[in-house]
Design a protein around this motif. Structure first.
Motif, mmCIF file in Angstrom:
data_model
loop_
_atom_site.group_PDB
_atom_site.id
_atom_site.type_symbol
_atom_site.label_atom_id
_atom_site.label_comp_id
_atom_site.label_asym_id
_atom_site.label_seq_id
_atom_site.Cartn_x
_atom_site.Cartn_y
_atom_site.Cartn_z
ATOM 1 N N HIS A 43 -29.144 -41.195 -19.020
ATOM 2 C CA HIS A 43 -30.307 -40.801 -18.223
ATOM 3 C C HIS A 43 -31.259 -39.887 -18.994
ATOM 4 C CE1 HIS A 43 -27.457 -42.120 -15.115
ATOM 5 N NE2 HIS A 43 -28.551 -42.485 -14.474
ATOM 6 N N GLU A 44 -31.196 -39.916 -20.321
ATOM 7 C CA GLU A 44 -31.981 -38.962 -21.106
ATOM 8 C C GLU A 44 -33.486 -39.091 -20.897
ATOM 9 O OE1 GLU A 44 -32.173 -41.088 -25.495
ATOM 10 O OE2 GLU A 44 -30.550 -39.710 -25.053
ATOM 11 N N ASN A 45 -33.957 -40.238 -20.434
ATOM 12 C CA ASN A 45 -35.388 -40.407 -20.183
ATOM 13 C C ASN A 45 -35.771 -40.197 -18.724
ATOM 14 O OD1 ASN A 45 -36.166 -40.957 -22.880
ATOM 15 N ND2 ASN A 45 -35.260 -42.981 -22.672
ATOM 16 N N ASP A 46 -34.794 -39.862 -17.884
ATOM 17 C CA ASP A 46 -35.072 -39.542 -16.484
ATOM 18 C C ASP A 46 -35.464 -38.064 -16.401
ATOM 19 O OD1 ASP A 46 -34.219 -42.109 -15.989
ATOM 20 O OD2 ASP A 46 -32.311 -41.516 -15.090
ATOM 21 N N VAL A 47 -36.636 -37.813 -15.886
ATOM 22 C CA VAL A 47 -37.131 -36.441 -15.795
ATOM 23 C C VAL A 47 -36.348 -35.677 -14.735
ATOM 24 C CG1 VAL A 47 -39.146 -35.026 -15.249
ATOM 25 C CG2 VAL A 47 -39.423 -37.134 -16.564
ATOM 26 N N ILE A 73 -36.947 -18.908 -24.159
ATOM 27 C CA ILE A 73 -35.892 -19.551 -24.941
ATOM 28 C C ILE A 73 -34.878 -20.128 -23.961
ATOM 29 C CG2 ILE A 73 -34.053 -19.195 -26.625
ATOM 30 C CD1 ILE A 73 -35.711 -16.814 -27.689
ATOM 31 N N LEU A 74 -34.499 -21.356 -24.191
ATOM 32 C CA LEU A 74 -33.542 -22.036 -23.322
ATOM 33 C C LEU A 74 -32.119 -21.797 -23.820
ATOM 34 C CD1 LEU A 74 -33.427 -24.210 -20.965
ATOM 35 C CD2 LEU A 74 -33.010 -25.817 -22.810
ATOM 36 N N LEU A 75 -31.242 -21.418 -22.914
ATOM 37 C CA LEU A 75 -29.816 -21.287 -23.216
ATOM 38 C C LEU A 75 -29.068 -22.317 -22.384
ATOM 39 C CD1 LEU A 75 -29.362 -17.408 -23.101
ATOM 40 C CD2 LEU A 75 -29.758 -18.851 -25.091
ATOM 41 N N SER A 76 -28.190 -23.068 -23.044
ATOM 42 C CA SER A 76 -27.519 -24.150 -22.336
ATOM 43 C C SER A 76 -26.125 -24.380 -22.882
ATOM 44 C CB SER A 76 -28.337 -25.440 -22.479
ATOM 45 O OG SER A 76 -27.682 -26.509 -21.851
ATOM 46 N N ARG A 77 -25.212 -24.678 -21.987
ATOM 47 C CA ARG A 77 -23.858 -25.059 -22.391
ATOM 48 C C ARG A 77 -23.778 -26.533 -22.770
ATOM 49 N NH1 ARG A 77 -19.246 -21.609 -20.015
ATOM 50 N NH2 ARG A 77 -20.317 -19.670 -19.585
ATOM 51 N N THR A 82 -26.517 -34.057 -25.229
ATOM 52 C CA THR A 82 -26.771 -34.075 -23.787
ATOM 53 C C THR A 82 -27.998 -33.237 -23.437
ATOM 54 O OG1 THR A 82 -25.231 -32.248 -23.376
ATOM 55 C CG2 THR A 82 -24.349 -34.490 -23.210
ATOM 56 N N GLY A 83 -28.389 -32.342 -24.324
ATOM 57 C CA GLY A 83 -29.563 -31.510 -24.090
ATOM 58 C C GLY A 83 -30.879 -32.237 -24.298
ATOM 59 N N LEU A 84 -30.840 -33.436 -24.854
ATOM 60 C CA LEU A 84 -32.074 -34.186 -25.070
ATOM 61 C C LEU A 84 -32.797 -34.444 -23.753
ATOM 62 C CD1 LEU A 84 -33.999 -35.592 -26.979
ATOM 63 C CD2 LEU A 84 -32.556 -37.634 -26.820
ATOM 64 N N ARG A 85 -32.055 -34.701 -22.701
ATOM 65 C CA ARG A 85 -32.674 -34.919 -21.386
ATOM 66 C C ARG A 85 -33.444 -33.679 -20.948
ATOM 67 N NH1 ARG A 85 -29.726 -36.233 -15.614
ATOM 68 N NH2 ARG A 85 -31.613 -36.917 -14.542
ATOM 69 N N THR A 98 -39.873 -24.021 -27.270
ATOM 70 C CA THR A 98 -39.548 -24.674 -28.541
ATOM 71 C C THR A 98 -38.218 -24.233 -29.124
ATOM 72 O OG1 THR A 98 -40.788 -22.993 -29.770
ATOM 73 C CG2 THR A 98 -41.981 -24.995 -29.126
ATOM 74 N N ARG A 99 -37.636 -23.179 -28.566
ATOM 75 C CA ARG A 99 -36.347 -22.717 -29.095
ATOM 76 C C ARG A 99 -35.276 -22.813 -28.021
ATOM 77 N NH1 ARG A 99 -36.131 -17.350 -32.258
ATOM 78 N NH2 ARG A 99 -37.178 -16.422 -30.474
ATOM 79 N N ALA A 100 -34.088 -23.200 -28.469
ATOM 80 C CA ALA A 100 -32.971 -23.346 -27.542
ATOM 81 C C ALA A 100 -31.664 -23.130 -28.282
ATOM 82 C CB ALA A 100 -32.985 -24.733 -26.911
ATOM 83 N N ALA A 101 -30.665 -22.749 -27.516
ATOM 84 C CA ALA A 101 -29.295 -22.667 -28.027
ATOM 85 C C ALA A 101 -28.443 -23.574 -27.150
ATOM 86 C CB ALA A 101 -28.784 -21.236 -27.975
ATOM 87 N N PHE A 102 -27.928 -24.643 -27.753
ATOM 88 C CA PHE A 102 -27.010 -25.554 -27.073
ATOM 89 C C PHE A 102 -25.618 -25.252 -27.601
ATOM 90 C CE2 PHE A 102 -31.047 -27.884 -26.848
ATOM 91 C CZ PHE A 102 -31.092 -28.138 -25.485
ATOM 92 N N THR A 103 -24.719 -24.849 -26.720
ATOM 93 C CA THR A 103 -23.436 -24.300 -27.163
ATOM 94 C C THR A 103 -22.240 -25.217 -26.941
ATOM 95 O OG1 THR A 103 -23.075 -23.194 -25.053
ATOM 96 C CG2 THR A 103 -24.286 -21.957 -26.755
#
Length: 114
Positions: A43-47, A73-77, A82-85, A98-103
């Motif tokens: 579903h990466e292209n589903d908004v 800044i986005l923080l995400s587990r 999976t963060g591409l969506r 423009t900056r994020a941490a995917f953990t």
């Protein structure tokens, strides 16, 4: 060389606060991380729908009309895959994040300094 942020308000926001991830989180809780990842990639292209903090982030970013005042800044587990969506949804809503941490499931708090 790191960016000079001494003149900015820097706000870290979780992906679940920015977007409504209840549906995909239910898949994670019911079926586990592998099914969750498959779902997010499929579903990466589903908004994503806006989450509880979406209006606040929009207003903070709107302050940048008066100069370079705020960075979100986005923080995400999530993982980067999976963060591409999430980033596709950020682009859809034309949010300057423009900056994020995917953990990849780890706590994102190690990326935050008080």
């Amino acid at each position: 060389m790191s960016a000079d942020i001494s003149h900015k308000l820097v706000v870290a926001i979780s992906s679940r606060a920015l977007f409504d991830l209840d549906e995909s989180n239910a898949i994670y809780e019911k079926d586990g991380v592998e099914k969750y990842a498959q779902y997010q990639i499929a579903h990466e292209n589903d908004v994503l729908k806006p989450g509880i903090a979406f209006p606040l982030v929009q207003k903070l970013l709107a302050l940048n009309q008066h100069g370079d005042l705020v960075e979100v800044i986005l923080l995400s587990r999530n993982s980067a895959d999976t963060g591409l969506r999430i980033f596709n949804s950020i682009a859809h809503y034309n949010m300057n994040i423009t900056r994020a941490a995917f953990t990849s499931g780890e706590s994102p708090y190690q990326y935050v300094q008080a």
